[in-house]
Design a protein around this motif. Structure first.
Motif, mmCIF file in Angstrom:
data_model
loop_
_atom_site.group_PDB
_atom_site.id
_atom_site.type_symbol
_atom_site.label_atom_id
_atom_site.label_comp_id
_atom_site.label_asym_id
_atom_site.label_seq_id
_atom_site.Cartn_x
_atom_site.Cartn_y
_atom_site.Cartn_z
ATOM 1 N N ALA A 178 0.638 -1.251 0.075
ATOM 2 C CA ALA A 178 -0.142 0.031 0.148
ATOM 3 C C ALA A 178 0.952 1.345 0.047
ATOM 4 C CB ALA A 178 -1.057 -0.012 1.253
ATOM 5 N N ILE A 179 0.371 2.259 -0.735
ATOM 6 C CA ILE A 179 0.954 3.754 -0.698
ATOM 7 C C ILE A 179 0.159 4.385 0.380
ATOM 8 C CG2 ILE A 179 1.825 5.730 -1.934
ATOM 9 C CD1 ILE A 179 3.528 3.205 -2.144
ATOM 10 N N GLY A 180 0.405 4.831 1.441
ATOM 11 C CA GLY A 180 -0.278 5.438 2.507
ATOM 12 C C GLY A 180 -1.699 4.803 2.682
ATOM 13 N N SER A 181 -2.879 5.107 2.681
ATOM 14 C CA SER A 181 -3.926 4.435 2.980
ATOM 15 C C SER A 181 -4.398 3.645 1.574
ATOM 16 C CB SER A 181 -5.253 5.152 3.563
ATOM 17 O OG SER A 181 -5.446 6.225 2.390
ATOM 18 N N GLU A 182 -3.815 3.720 0.503
ATOM 19 C CA GLU A 182 -4.540 3.110 -0.718
ATOM 20 C C GLU A 182 -3.729 1.836 -0.842
ATOM 21 O OE1 GLU A 182 -4.982 3.929 -5.604
ATOM 22 O OE2 GLU A 182 -3.725 5.449 -4.140
ATOM 23 N N TYR A 183 -4.579 0.673 -0.811
ATOM 24 C CA TYR A 183 -4.035 -0.920 -0.803
ATOM 25 C C TYR A 183 -3.926 -0.922 -2.711
ATOM 26 C CZ TYR A 183 -2.687 -5.016 1.187
ATOM 27 O OH TYR A 183 -2.023 -6.124 1.361
ATOM 28 N N VAL A 184 -2.582 -1.017 -2.889
ATOM 29 C CA VAL A 184 -2.549 -1.300 -4.570
ATOM 30 C C VAL A 184 -1.815 -2.508 -4.819
ATOM 31 C CG1 VAL A 184 -2.496 1.331 -4.987
ATOM 32 C CG2 VAL A 184 -0.347 0.096 -4.395
ATOM 33 N N GLY A 185 -1.231 -3.516 -3.982
ATOM 34 C CA GLY A 185 -0.457 -4.620 -4.254
ATOM 35 C C GLY A 185 -0.820 -5.692 -3.247
ATOM 36 N N SER A 186 -0.045 -6.530 -2.834
ATOM 37 C CA SER A 186 -0.352 -7.717 -2.046
ATOM 38 C C SER A 186 0.899 -8.200 -1.487
ATOM 39 C CB SER A 186 -1.076 -8.630 -2.671
ATOM 40 O OG SER A 186 -0.328 -9.408 -3.416
ATOM 41 N N ILE A 187 0.632 -9.121 -0.177
ATOM 42 C CA ILE A 187 2.046 -9.906 0.092
ATOM 43 C C ILE A 187 2.204 -10.929 -0.682
ATOM 44 C CG2 ILE A 187 2.758 -11.197 2.112
ATOM 45 C CD1 ILE A 187 0.750 -9.824 3.787
ATOM 46 N N GLY A 188 1.254 -11.612 -1.243
ATOM 47 C CA GLY A 188 1.672 -12.719 -2.326
ATOM 48 C C GLY A 188 2.715 -13.761 -1.627
ATOM 49 N N GLY A 189 3.345 -14.323 -2.662
ATOM 50 C CA GLY A 189 4.521 -15.410 -2.079
ATOM 51 C C GLY A 189 5.934 -14.803 -1.826
ATOM 52 N N GLN A 190 5.893 -13.531 -1.801
ATOM 53 C CA GLN A 190 7.032 -12.567 -1.694
ATOM 54 C C GLN A 190 8.056 -13.478 -0.601
ATOM 55 O OE1 GLN A 190 8.292 -8.112 -0.615
ATOM 56 N NE2 GLN A 190 7.518 -8.150 -2.681
ATOM 57 N N VAL A 191 7.596 -13.269 0.605
ATOM 58 C CA VAL A 191 8.073 -13.618 1.844
ATOM 59 C C VAL A 191 8.486 -15.052 1.792
ATOM 60 C CG1 VAL A 191 8.290 -13.637 4.556
ATOM 61 C CG2 VAL A 191 6.952 -11.542 3.167
ATOM 62 N N ASP A 192 7.572 -15.785 1.357
ATOM 63 C CA ASP A 192 7.831 -17.263 1.135
ATOM 64 C C ASP A 192 9.084 -17.527 0.492
ATOM 65 O OD1 ASP A 192 5.435 -17.831 2.815
ATOM 66 O OD2 ASP A 192 4.206 -17.534 0.760
ATOM 67 N N PHE A 193 9.236 -17.033 -0.830
ATOM 68 C CA PHE A 193 10.418 -17.345 -1.593
ATOM 69 C C PHE A 193 11.564 -16.581 -1.026
ATOM 70 C CE2 PHE A 193 6.872 -17.761 -4.929
ATOM 71 C CZ PHE A 193 7.065 -19.157 -4.713
ATOM 72 N N ILE A 194 11.548 -15.454 -0.649
ATOM 73 C CA ILE A 194 12.713 -14.616 -0.148
ATOM 74 C C ILE A 194 13.280 -15.671 1.087
ATOM 75 C CG2 ILE A 194 13.484 -12.727 1.337
ATOM 76 C CD1 ILE A 194 12.057 -10.758 -0.521
ATOM 77 N N ARG A 195 12.456 -16.041 1.985
ATOM 78 C CA ARG A 195 13.031 -16.717 3.118
ATOM 79 C C ARG A 195 13.734 -18.083 2.618
ATOM 80 N NH1 ARG A 195 8.845 -15.262 8.107
ATOM 81 N NH2 ARG A 195 9.759 -13.329 8.388
ATOM 82 N N ALA A 196 13.069 -18.583 1.603
ATOM 83 C CA ALA A 196 13.643 -19.857 1.082
ATOM 84 C C ALA A 196 14.943 -19.493 0.323
ATOM 85 C CB ALA A 196 12.510 -20.494 -0.097
ATOM 86 N N SER A 197 15.178 -18.337 -0.134
ATOM 87 C CA SER A 197 16.344 -18.401 -0.892
ATOM 88 C C SER A 197 17.442 -18.587 0.307
ATOM 89 C CB SER A 197 16.337 -16.995 -1.753
ATOM 90 O OG SER A 197 16.703 -15.870 -0.477
ATOM 91 N N TYR A 198 17.094 -17.804 1.356
ATOM 92 C CA TYR A 198 18.100 -18.263 2.593
ATOM 93 C C TYR A 198 18.496 -19.717 2.972
ATOM 94 C CZ TYR A 198 19.001 -13.339 3.886
ATOM 95 O OH TYR A 198 19.171 -12.040 3.797
ATOM 96 N N LEU A 199 17.229 -20.583 2.788
ATOM 97 C CA LEU A 199 17.422 -21.959 3.051
ATOM 98 C C LEU A 199 18.220 -22.763 2.037
ATOM 99 C CD1 LEU A 199 13.869 -22.347 4.687
ATOM 100 C CD2 LEU A 199 16.103 -21.895 5.858
ATOM 101 N N SER A 200 18.281 -22.337 0.909
ATOM 102 C CA SER A 200 18.739 -22.936 -0.161
ATOM 103 C C SER A 200 20.248 -22.755 -0.357
ATOM 104 C CB SER A 200 18.025 -22.660 -1.566
ATOM 105 O OG SER A 200 18.781 -22.858 -2.564
ATOM 106 N N PRO A 201 20.882 -23.955 -0.586
ATOM 107 C CA PRO A 201 22.290 -23.999 -0.662
ATOM 108 C C PRO A 201 22.747 -22.953 -1.994
ATOM 109 C CG PRO A 201 21.735 -26.143 -0.370
ATOM 110 C CD PRO A 201 20.482 -25.298 -0.424
ATOM 111 N N GLY A 202 23.509 -22.033 -1.956
ATOM 112 C CA GLY A 202 23.746 -21.099 -3.125
ATOM 113 C C GLY A 202 22.619 -20.114 -3.204
ATOM 114 N N GLY A 203 21.485 -20.037 -2.686
ATOM 115 C CA GLY A 203 20.471 -19.282 -2.797
ATOM 116 C C GLY A 203 20.661 -17.893 -2.693
ATOM 117 N N ARG A 204 19.897 -17.019 -3.390
ATOM 118 C CA ARG A 204 19.802 -15.362 -3.546
ATOM 119 C C ARG A 204 18.246 -15.091 -3.751
ATOM 120 N NH1 ARG A 204 24.973 -13.322 -3.905
ATOM 121 N NH2 ARG A 204 24.015 -11.521 -2.630
ATOM 122 N N SER A 205 18.305 -13.996 -2.976
ATOM 123 C CA SER A 205 16.641 -13.317 -3.500
ATOM 124 C C SER A 205 17.136 -11.853 -3.978
ATOM 125 C CB SER A 205 15.843 -13.064 -2.252
ATOM 126 O OG SER A 205 16.475 -12.298 -1.144
#
Length: 425
Positions: free
Chosen positions: A317-344
């Protein structure tokens, strides 16, 4: 399984007042069913729908007269609902939707599916969307399927059987499509800066937007790439056909590109039809950390609305206007830390219509915590944040901001560091 025509659907006999109805997100919406449901909404009484990202025009703000609208965010045509103030967003990671449905925390009384015609074994494919559909099927009181002869039979985990369907409606209509995003010179520059971070044998998660699409278009010289992503886009076909994607070194699901959604055009749908090199799976496989940690060299590619100078990400969101979502972003970013050789990789233009997108303080919520962020890329450079101090992070983020904004960010950084230092005394 009872077969009806769409004209025979009497929704007052199917949906009860107070029910929650779900259907497939992205391009997997059963449009004949959803259009019929919305047209008869007044006869049902008050009921609720839960939607993911949408790209149809089925739901409109005026339909709130009888429908309470809840969803994952303002992706696609949900933005119109959010701007009108009629969409209630439930903040959650995509990985949480299925478990929440199965536990009853997220109600699902009726699920509307869009299915392919059956194969020679009588099995139906979920076609374009497979994310939390199985969880909804297991929980719902009523499963209604639109069997559309234009839906591809895409190999998937646990194809649908006739005994799982209560009511079927046969249709033939064009599918929702998502054309490729236009790629600007800034998008290409960001993609070029990302190239050194994506070596041969990387396993790719491809996020939404022009920059990930630009990156995919530049990877044809790589060897033995793998795909494990929340969605597939048209440009992935070029990678597979060029030989860059073999899926041989992923660690799991070798030889197969794994996804939970097809977000593209008829070209993608035809490519995936009966293609043994494609596998559609639920989020319990695409997004689950126990699965993702088995992937080798996992590279997640995502974008954001804005990022602050310490590395906090806002994709919602930008201010009070919701324009996006959480989606799978955090799921995949954290997975990159768990993966050998991973990057986000978190990628965005340094500036937007409302000014700098590298900011002193976020104007909306924190989607991804700064402790989870790895690499940020703008057209001005690459900021490596993993393992860096706050002072180092701030310096790196200012260096990749728009030049005209750096002085203002320097002043904000001075105040932040001074306040932080004072808090430790």
């Amino acid at each position: 399984m009872k077969t009806l025509t769409v004209e025979q659907l009497n929704w007052t006999e199917l949906v009860r007042p107070g029910d929650t109805v779900m259907w497939g997100q992205v391009c997997g919406e059963a449009q004949t069913l959803t259009e019929s449901l919305v047209a008869q909404r007044a006869s049902i009484g008050h009921f609720r729908v839960f939607v993911g990202a949408r790209f149809s025009r089925t739901l409109r703000p005026e339909h709130v007269d009888h429908i309470e609208m809840t969803g994952l965010g303002a992706g696609g045509t949900n933005r119109e609902l959010a701007r009108a103030g009629v969409l209630e967003v439930i903040p959650m990671h995509v990985s949480q939707v299925g478990p929440f449905v199965e536990s009853g925390l997220l109600p699902c009384d009726v699920i509307l599916l869009q299915l392919s015609p059956p194969n020679e074994r009588g099995e139906y494919s979920l076609g374009l969307i497979s994310d939390y559909q199985h969880a909804a099927i297991r929980r719902a009181r009523l499963v209604i399927a639109e069997i559309n002869d234009q839906v591809p039979w895409v190999p998937c985990d646990n194809p649908i059987r006739a005994e799982q369907i209560h009511i079927a409606v046969h249709t033939s209509r064009p599918l929702l499509e998502m054309p490729m995003s236009p790629v600007s010179e800034i998008d290409r520059r960001i993609a070029e800066l990302a190239m050194p971070l994506i070596p041969d044998r990387s396993t790719l998660q491809i996020g939404v937007g022009a920059v990930p699409e630009a990156i995919v278009s530049m990877l044809k010289d790589r060897r033995d790439l793998g795909i494990h992503s929340g969605m597939l886009i048209d440009r992935v076909i070029d990678l597979i056909e060029s030989g860059a994607v073999t899926n041989e070194y992923k660690g799991i699901d070798e030889g197969v590109s794994v996804s939970g959604a097809l977000s593209g055009t008829r070209r993608l749908y035809d490519f995936c039809h009966q293609n043994p090199g494609i596998r559609m799976t639920p989020t319990s496989h695409t997004h689950d950390p126990k699965v993702l940690m088995q992937l080798r060299n996992f590279v997640s590619m995502n974008s954001a609305l804005e990022i602050d100078i310490t590395g906090q990400v806002n994709s919602e969101a930008i201010g009070s206007e919701y324009v996006g979502s959480i989606g799978g972003q955090v799921d995949f970013i954290r997975a990159s830390y768990l993966s050998p050789g991973g990057r986000s990789l978190m990628m965005l233009p340094a500036s937007g219509a409302k000014g700098s997108r590298i900011v002193p303080r976020l104007s909306g919520p924190v989607t991804t915590a700064r402790a989870d962020l790895d690499v940020v890329i703008t057209e001005h450079g690459v900021a490596h944040l993993r393992g860096r101090t706050l002072r180092q992070r701030i310096r790196s983020m200012i260096d990749i901001a728009a030049p005209q904004m750096r002085e203002e960010l320097e002043r904000a950084a001075f105040d932040f560091i001074k306040a932080s230092h004072g808090a430790t005394q």
